[in-house]
Scaffold this motif. Sequence first.
Motif, mmCIF file in Angstrom:
data_model
loop_
_atom_site.group_PDB
_atom_site.id
_atom_site.type_symbol
_atom_site.label_atom_id
_atom_site.label_comp_id
_atom_site.label_asym_id
_atom_site.label_seq_id
_atom_site.Cartn_x
_atom_site.Cartn_y
_atom_site.Cartn_z
ATOM 1 N N ARG A 80 35.902 18.219 -0.308
ATOM 2 C CA ARG A 80 36.855 18.615 0.504
ATOM 3 C C ARG A 80 36.294 20.189 -0.094
ATOM 4 N NH1 ARG A 80 41.144 16.723 -0.928
ATOM 5 N NH2 ARG A 80 41.398 15.285 0.976
ATOM 6 N N MET A 81 36.197 20.240 -1.863
ATOM 7 C CA MET A 81 35.946 21.552 -1.806
ATOM 8 C C MET A 81 34.768 22.597 -1.914
ATOM 9 S SD MET A 81 38.077 22.653 -5.344
ATOM 10 C CE MET A 81 37.115 20.919 -6.618
ATOM 11 N N SER A 82 33.654 21.535 -1.636
ATOM 12 C CA SER A 82 31.985 21.826 -0.888
ATOM 13 C C SER A 82 32.278 22.025 -0.018
ATOM 14 C CB SER A 82 30.884 20.815 -1.328
ATOM 15 O OG SER A 82 31.007 20.060 -2.758
ATOM 16 N N ALA A 83 32.908 21.308 1.024
ATOM 17 C CA ALA A 83 32.965 22.138 2.683
ATOM 18 C C ALA A 83 34.437 23.591 3.110
ATOM 19 C CB ALA A 83 33.595 20.556 3.118
ATOM 20 N N ASP A 84 34.917 23.476 1.757
ATOM 21 C CA ASP A 84 35.146 25.009 1.744
ATOM 22 C C ASP A 84 34.719 25.936 1.525
ATOM 23 O OD1 ASP A 84 38.198 23.445 2.340
ATOM 24 O OD2 ASP A 84 39.022 23.682 0.469
ATOM 25 N N LEU A 85 34.208 26.103 0.282
ATOM 26 C CA LEU A 85 33.105 27.214 0.314
ATOM 27 C C LEU A 85 32.305 26.688 1.190
ATOM 28 C CD1 LEU A 85 32.131 25.889 -3.350
ATOM 29 C CD2 LEU A 85 33.555 28.082 -2.318
ATOM 30 N N GLU A 87 32.355 26.258 4.516
ATOM 31 C CA GLU A 87 33.788 27.538 5.683
ATOM 32 C C GLU A 87 33.657 28.990 5.436
ATOM 33 O OE1 GLU A 87 37.272 26.512 8.212
ATOM 34 O OE2 GLU A 87 36.532 24.889 6.811
ATOM 35 N N ILE A 88 33.786 28.991 4.246
ATOM 36 C CA ILE A 88 34.421 30.650 3.934
ATOM 37 C C ILE A 88 32.734 31.492 3.908
ATOM 38 C CG2 ILE A 88 36.574 29.678 3.203
ATOM 39 C CD1 ILE A 88 35.959 30.010 0.261
ATOM 40 N N GLY A 89 31.399 30.589 3.638
ATOM 41 C CA GLY A 89 30.320 31.127 3.581
ATOM 42 C C GLY A 89 29.780 31.784 1.827
ATOM 43 N N ILE A 90 30.532 30.933 1.208
ATOM 44 C CA ILE A 90 29.789 31.077 -0.322
ATOM 45 C C ILE A 90 28.663 30.498 -0.921
ATOM 46 C CG2 ILE A 90 30.320 30.816 -2.856
ATOM 47 C CD1 ILE A 90 31.678 33.141 -1.581
ATOM 48 N N LEU A 91 28.967 28.844 0.709
ATOM 49 C CA LEU A 91 27.237 28.028 0.153
ATOM 50 C C LEU A 91 26.895 27.998 1.334
ATOM 51 C CD1 LEU A 91 28.537 24.759 -1.348
ATOM 52 C CD2 LEU A 91 27.242 26.731 -1.959
ATOM 53 N N PRO A 92 26.604 29.059 2.167
ATOM 54 C CA PRO A 92 25.693 28.731 4.014
ATOM 55 C C PRO A 92 24.628 28.151 3.527
ATOM 56 C CG PRO A 92 24.746 31.217 1.603
ATOM 57 C CD PRO A 92 25.829 30.470 1.088
ATOM 58 N N ALA A 98 19.701 24.368 -2.208
ATOM 59 C CA ALA A 98 18.619 24.354 -3.166
ATOM 60 C C ALA A 98 20.272 25.136 -4.326
ATOM 61 C CB ALA A 98 18.537 26.307 -3.336
ATOM 62 N N LEU A 99 21.053 25.616 -3.664
ATOM 63 C CA LEU A 99 22.261 25.623 -4.856
ATOM 64 C C LEU A 99 22.898 24.417 -6.051
ATOM 65 C CD1 LEU A 99 24.414 27.558 -6.289
ATOM 66 C CD2 LEU A 99 25.263 27.413 -4.617
#
Length: 349
Positions: A80-85, A87-92, A98-99
Motif C-alpha cells: 500500500r505504501m509503495s502504491a502511495d509513493l 501516486e504522489i510522484g516519489i516513485l515515478p 530501477a529504484l
Amino acid sequence: MADETEAEGTRAGPVDVPADVVQAMEAYLLGEEPTLTRVQVAERAGVPLELAVTLWHQLGFPHRGDDDIAFTESDVEALRMSADLVEIGILPAESQAALVRTWGRSYARLAEWQTTLLAGLAVEGGDPATSLTELATEVLPRVEALQTYVWRRHLASATQHLLQDTSTLTQAESRLSVCFVDIVGYTTQSRSLDGAALVEWVDRFEQDTTTLVVDHAGQVIKTIGDEVLFTVADPAAAVSIALTLTERGADPADPFPAVRAGIAHGAVVRRLGDVFGSTVNAASRLTSAARPGTVLVDAGVHEALARASSEGESDDEESMWRWRRLRRVSAKGFDHLEAWRVRPQRSDD
C-alpha cells in the motif's frame, strides 16, 4: 592422505536447525506468522496483482504461487505504501523499477551478511536453535535501530551536499572527478590465501580506501572485489587520494596491497547511487592502462589543476606533483584518450 582425513575430521559440518525453530524465526522477523497469499495481499492493498508481483520480483524475493501462504499484514502495508509513493510522484513510473531493484539488491546483500554472522555466533554458542533465537531477539532490534540511524545520517549528509550544489536539482549531469583504484595481482594473491585471509586482505583495502575518500569529502560509489570506484568534486583531492594509496601499496612495511589508479574529470550522470557516462569510462580505461603503483589522469584532471595553479588556487601539495604526458593510451571506445602520469616530486628530482 592422513593429513587430509584429519583435516576433514576437524571441519565443521552442517548444523541442523529444527523446522519449528525456522518457522518461529520467520514469524519473529516478519512480525507474525504468514497467513495470506499474494492474491489476498494485492486485494487488501487495493493494488493490481500484476503490479504486486512485479514489485515482488524487482525486490528480488523468491517466486510464490497464487495459493502459497507466505505473506503477512506487513506485506499489505508495504504494498500500500509503495502504491502511495507512486501516486504522489516519489516513485515515478520511469524510475520505479530501477529504484526498487536497487533497494532489493542492497538489502539482500546486507541480510545475507547479517544472517551469516548470526549463524556463526549461534554455532559457537552451543545449541544453535536456542542461540539463534536469543540472538534474534536481543541483537536484531539493535541492528535495526542502528541501520535507521545510519540511513538518516547519510540522508542528512546527502541533503547538505545537494543544498551546496543546487545545480543537481535541475541538471542531469554533474562535474566530478571519477577514480578507480585497482589491486595489482589480485588473482595471483587470492590463490595463495585461504578464505579468511583473503577476506581480511580485501577488507583492509576497502576500509582504508573508504576512510581516505571520506576524509577528502569524496564518496565511494561501489566496491567490486579488487576495485573501488569513488567520486569527488575536487580533482586535486582525487589525485591526492590516489597517490596516497599507491605510495602505501609500494611500501613493503605496509600491509596495504599494491594498487594502480585512473582518474578522469568531467560530466557525470548520477543515478540511484551509481555514476555513468564517458568520464566514468575514461577513468576505467586509464586504470587498465596504468602500470602497478602508478596514477594516470585524463585531460580534464590535468587542465583543471593547471588552471588552478595559474590562478594561484593550488596548494603546496599540488606544487609538489610531477606530470609526464603519455604518447598514447589505447582505450576501447575512445579515438584518442589523452593521459598524464602524475607522481610526487622527490627531493632528489
